[in-house]
Design a protein around this motif. Structure first.
Motif, mmCIF file in Angstrom:
data_model
loop_
_atom_site.group_PDB
_atom_site.id
_atom_site.type_symbol
_atom_site.label_atom_id
_atom_site.label_comp_id
_atom_site.label_asym_id
_atom_site.label_seq_id
_atom_site.Cartn_x
_atom_site.Cartn_y
_atom_site.Cartn_z
ATOM 1 N N ALA A 48 73.807 -44.613 107.534
ATOM 2 C CA ALA A 48 73.944 -45.730 108.464
ATOM 3 C C ALA A 48 72.645 -45.857 109.268
ATOM 4 O O ALA A 48 71.932 -44.874 109.478
ATOM 5 C CB ALA A 48 75.120 -45.477 109.395
ATOM 6 N N ASP A 91 74.331 -42.142 111.565
ATOM 7 C CA ASP A 91 72.892 -42.332 111.694
ATOM 8 C C ASP A 91 72.254 -40.997 112.061
ATOM 9 O O ASP A 91 72.773 -40.271 112.917
ATOM 10 C CB ASP A 91 72.591 -43.365 112.777
ATOM 11 N N ARG A 110 84.505 -48.077 112.062
ATOM 12 C CA ARG A 110 84.862 -49.475 111.807
ATOM 13 C C ARG A 110 86.380 -49.674 111.798
ATOM 14 O O ARG A 110 87.125 -48.798 111.359
ATOM 15 C CB ARG A 110 84.304 -49.936 110.461
ATOM 16 N N GLU A 168 70.383 -51.525 112.781
ATOM 17 C CA GLU A 168 71.080 -52.575 112.035
ATOM 18 C C GLU A 168 72.496 -52.775 112.574
ATOM 19 O O GLU A 168 72.973 -53.914 112.674
ATOM 20 C CB GLU A 168 71.123 -52.225 110.550
ATOM 21 N N GLU A 169 73.161 -51.687 112.901
ATOM 22 C CA GLU A 169 74.521 -51.803 113.425
ATOM 23 C C GLU A 169 74.528 -52.517 114.773
ATOM 24 O O GLU A 169 75.385 -53.377 115.030
ATOM 25 C CB GLU A 169 75.164 -50.414 113.555
ATOM 26 N N TRP A 180 74.568 -40.618 115.657
ATOM 27 C CA TRP A 180 75.573 -41.625 115.987
ATOM 28 C C TRP A 180 76.571 -41.782 114.844
ATOM 29 O O TRP A 180 76.175 -42.032 113.702
ATOM 30 C CB TRP A 180 74.919 -42.985 116.237
ATOM 31 N N ALA A 214 74.016 -56.157 114.341
ATOM 32 C CA ALA A 214 75.190 -56.820 113.772
ATOM 33 C C ALA A 214 76.352 -56.897 114.757
ATOM 34 O O ALA A 214 77.428 -57.391 114.406
ATOM 35 C CB ALA A 214 75.632 -56.100 112.504
ATOM 36 N N LEU A 236 80.093 -47.357 117.998
ATOM 37 C CA LEU A 236 79.101 -46.303 117.840
ATOM 38 C C LEU A 236 79.413 -45.175 118.806
ATOM 39 O O LEU A 236 79.616 -45.411 120.000
ATOM 40 C CB LEU A 236 77.696 -46.846 118.099
ATOM 41 N N VAL A 274 79.301 -44.093 113.085
ATOM 42 C CA VAL A 274 79.633 -45.514 112.948
ATOM 43 C C VAL A 274 81.098 -45.612 112.571
ATOM 44 O O VAL A 274 81.511 -45.080 111.532
ATOM 45 C CB VAL A 274 78.755 -46.195 111.884
ATOM 46 N N ALA A 331 77.581 -54.152 116.827
ATOM 47 C CA ALA A 331 78.332 -52.923 117.100
ATOM 48 C C ALA A 331 78.356 -52.643 118.602
ATOM 49 O O ALA A 331 77.403 -52.918 119.332
ATOM 50 C CB ALA A 331 77.719 -51.744 116.354
ATOM 51 N N LEU A 376 71.248 -47.196 112.886
ATOM 52 C CA LEU A 376 71.685 -47.591 114.220
ATOM 53 C C LEU A 376 71.189 -48.987 114.587
ATOM 54 O O LEU A 376 71.962 -49.809 115.088
ATOM 55 C CB LEU A 376 71.187 -46.561 115.237
ATOM 56 N N THR A 427 83.162 -52.715 115.210
ATOM 57 C CA THR A 427 82.366 -51.548 114.841
ATOM 58 C C THR A 427 81.970 -50.848 116.129
ATOM 59 O O THR A 427 81.429 -51.477 117.049
ATOM 60 C CB THR A 427 81.098 -51.941 114.060
#
Length: 292
Positions: free
Chosen positions: A205, A281, A289, A209-210, A285, A213, A238, A287, A215, A207, A236
């Protein structure tokens, strides 16, 4: 070499598992094999006692290891020349479960960074597949970032359950006097993600990018290095862990305990609400969902 024998072209997944195990052992510069002789089993006991700092009360006893091997369970060792540098022990679930529980694994400190643990797990995977087993399960401390990366990314195991204070007090040099919370993971041995990971193709994963998006930070790191709780209602979420919980336990046990309780509250609540841990990550972290 892993000293495993596959069944030829009858099962391509199995052949590839054996080849991956052999390649991992070669890359780590070790020989990985089953351990059953008393001298080798005693070396496993001694290695674990050294790793966990429990000379008077080792995590595994010689008698129990001997019984495990006699009953057909898994005890594997990684050897550098004639010296044991890593070991992994597992026992079978109830027959209907079609699974092996990998109870304990450890690697000598002087070979850390050489991927000996990876070689051991791939040997265990091929060994289990040779016996018709489809899944291996085990637990790890969710606060240990390097283990989360290894289990969830390097091996592509899937988290299944958060277990608060699972073993009770352990009182060793690794766990200290902290609660023994564990994350149970399941390793579906023929899952395409697992096959890819065992071949060195991982999907970590990311971080940034999340966050881009959308998160939500359910548990972050405050300015003082302590846990900073956030909302738990994101699609999502974190969840952070400290960079080095072992060093933190030694330097500031009270802050380490705050992290234990905060991560427990966040992950336990999210998983209980039908969310799933989908990745990790490397900076520390989880992730998590909620599937639509």
């Amino acid at each position: 070499m892993t000293r495993l024998t596959s069944v030829g072209a009858v099962d391509q997944d199995l052949d590839e598992a054996v080849q991956a195990a052999d390649a991992a052992a070669l890359a780590a510069g070790v020989s990985v094999r089953e351990v059953s002789e008393l001298d080798d089993l005693a070396a496993v006991v001694g290695l674990y006692a050294s790793i966990w700092g429990r000379d008077a009360n080792p995590p595994m006893t010689l008698e129990l290891l001997r019984a495990f091997t006699k009953a057909g369970n898994y005890v594997g060792g990684a050897f550098e020349g004639g010296r044991l540098v890593g070991a992994c022990v597992g026992f079978f679930h109830a027959p209907a479960d079609d699974a092996l529980h990998s109870h304990i694994a450890g690697v000598s400190g002087d070979v850390l960074g050489r991927h000996v643990g990876f070689a051991l797990k791939l040997h265990q995977r091929a060994w289990a597949m040779l016996r018709g087993v489809s899944e291996i399960a085990w637990t790890f401390d969710p606060l240990v970032s390097r283990n989360a990366w290894f289990n969830l990314v390097k091996l592509a195991a899937r988290p299944a359950e958060y277990l608060p204070n699972f073993y009770g007090a352990m009182l060793d040099t690794i766990n200290g006097d902290d609660d023994s919370d564990r994350l149970l993971v399941r390793w579906s041995l023929r899952d395409p993600a697992v096959v890819a990971a065992c071949a060195g193709r991982t999907t970590p994963a990311l971080l940034a990018e999340e966050l881009s998006a959308g998160a939500v930070v359910a548990l972050g790191i405050g300015a003082d290095g302590g846990p900073e709780p956030g909302p738990l209602d994101g699609a999502t979420s974190l969840v952070a862990v400290p960079p080095d919980i072992g060093a933190l336990r030694a330097a500031d046990p009270a802050l380490a305990q705050k992290w234990r309780l905060a991560v427990r509250e966040a992950l336990f609540a999210l998983l209980a609400d039908d969310a799933r841990i989908a990745g990790f990550d490397r900076s520390g972290w989880y992730v998590v969902r909620r599937d639509a």
